[in-house]
Scaffold this motif. Structure first.
Motif: not given
Length: 319
Positions: A51-55, A192-200
């Motif tokens: 999510h972070s690298i693609t955006l 969805t990727l952002g939501l999952v990734g933020d929880s990391a």
């Protein structure tokens, strides 16, 4: 210059409160960090990376410079730690363990949240890229170094890197960005990727707290001084030189790069030392105890040290 109090309140304190929650939870209730670690490694972190690298707002030139800079930094620190280790008379397993804890900082579980709190979205994006490249080096070069202290096959150890989706997440994200096929930021897939990734981020900090609570450090405290000083003095000096040499056009990117070179010792060396040198001891202290103690001490020391670093970096006085 931003006040030290504000830096502590907005950047440092939130991180250490979350770490403390994991630390206290582990003491109050028996908890196994293994499943959380697996969740983080195989789902949360890959989602955060993609999510972070693609955006990311970083230009392709900055992506290349940060990636190359991380490789140059790790190489330089590895050489410096080897020279220092040999000069101090460290040999065999103790030398290899020193190389691990001096070279690899906690750029993921601690670096990413700190960059996020201190420098915002661009800080987090830079930190994710830095940590992703750094993570690949940890599980390749780091494993190669660790395998020298044990009897297991070095090639077999290196192959383990391909068991982790971290490598594939980095390659996928870079490929998607390069050929411009990534979904839009507001698409269901990316949200969805952002939501999952933020929880990391909070999960990584809780895991770090749990791992610190399980650290046996008392018998090896006297051995932690040199590697801790190396991480907070020599390592960021090398990072600053590399950052200046890379010529980052964006000041925030340069500042986050330098900040991540001053992280406390990474947790991965603890895992490596347990696997490869659990039966080795120096002066009555086992290698895993030595490594674990350095992780514990350097993480505690990092709170005031990183407060100073963030304050100086945000002021523009350093880079």
């Amino acid at each position: 210059m931003e006040s030290v109090t504000k830096v502590i309140a907005t950047s440092i304190l939130p991180i250490f409160l979350i770490i403390s929650s994991g630390f206290l939870l582990s003491h109050w209730k028996e908890i196994d960090s293994g499943p959380l670690n697996t969740l983080s490694l195989f789902i949360l972190n890959p989602a955060l990376i993609v999510h972070s690298i693609t955006l990311t707002e970083l230009e392709t030139d900055a992506l290349v410079r940060v990636s190359l800079g991380v490789c140059l930094f790790v190489t330089a620190v590895l050489l410096a730690s080897w020279v220092l280790g040999r000069a101090l008379g460290k040999r065999d397993s103790l030398l290899y363990s020193f190389l691990l804890i001096a070279t690899f900082g906690n750029t993921g579980a601690l670096g990413i949240p700190l960059a996020d709190f201190a420098f915002g979205d661009l800080g987090r994006q830079t930190a994710v890229l830095f940590a992703a490249v750094h993570g690949v080096l940890v599980f390749t070069i780091g494993l190669a170094i660790a395998s020298n202290s044990g009897a297991q096959s070095r090639m077999g150890s290196l192959k383990r890197v391909f068991r982790y989706p971290l490598v594939y997440a980095v390659l996928l994200a870079i490929a998607a960005r390069t050929v411009d096929i990534a979904p839009q930021a507001d698409s269901a897939a990316m949200e969805t990727l952002g939501l999952v990734g933020d929880s990391a981020i909070p999960v990584m900090l809780v895991i770090l707290g749990i791992q610190l609570s399980e650290t046996e450090y008392r018998s090896a405290l006297s051995m932690t001084i040199t590697p801790t000083l190396f991480r907070f003095l020599l390592s960021p000096c090398i990072g600053l030189i590399v950052a200046l040499g890379m010529g980052f056009q964006n000041a925030t990117v340069a500042q986050v790069f330098v900040l991540l070179t001053a992280m406390p010792v990474a947790v991965a060396p603890v895992i490596f030392s347990v696997e490869f040198a659990s039966d080795t001891s120096v002066g009555g202290v086992t290698i895993p105890e030595y490594v674990s103690a350095t992780v514990f001490v350097s993480t505690l020391v990092s709170m005031p040290v990183l407060t100073i670093f963030v304050t100086l970096l945000k002021s523009g006085a350093v880079i």
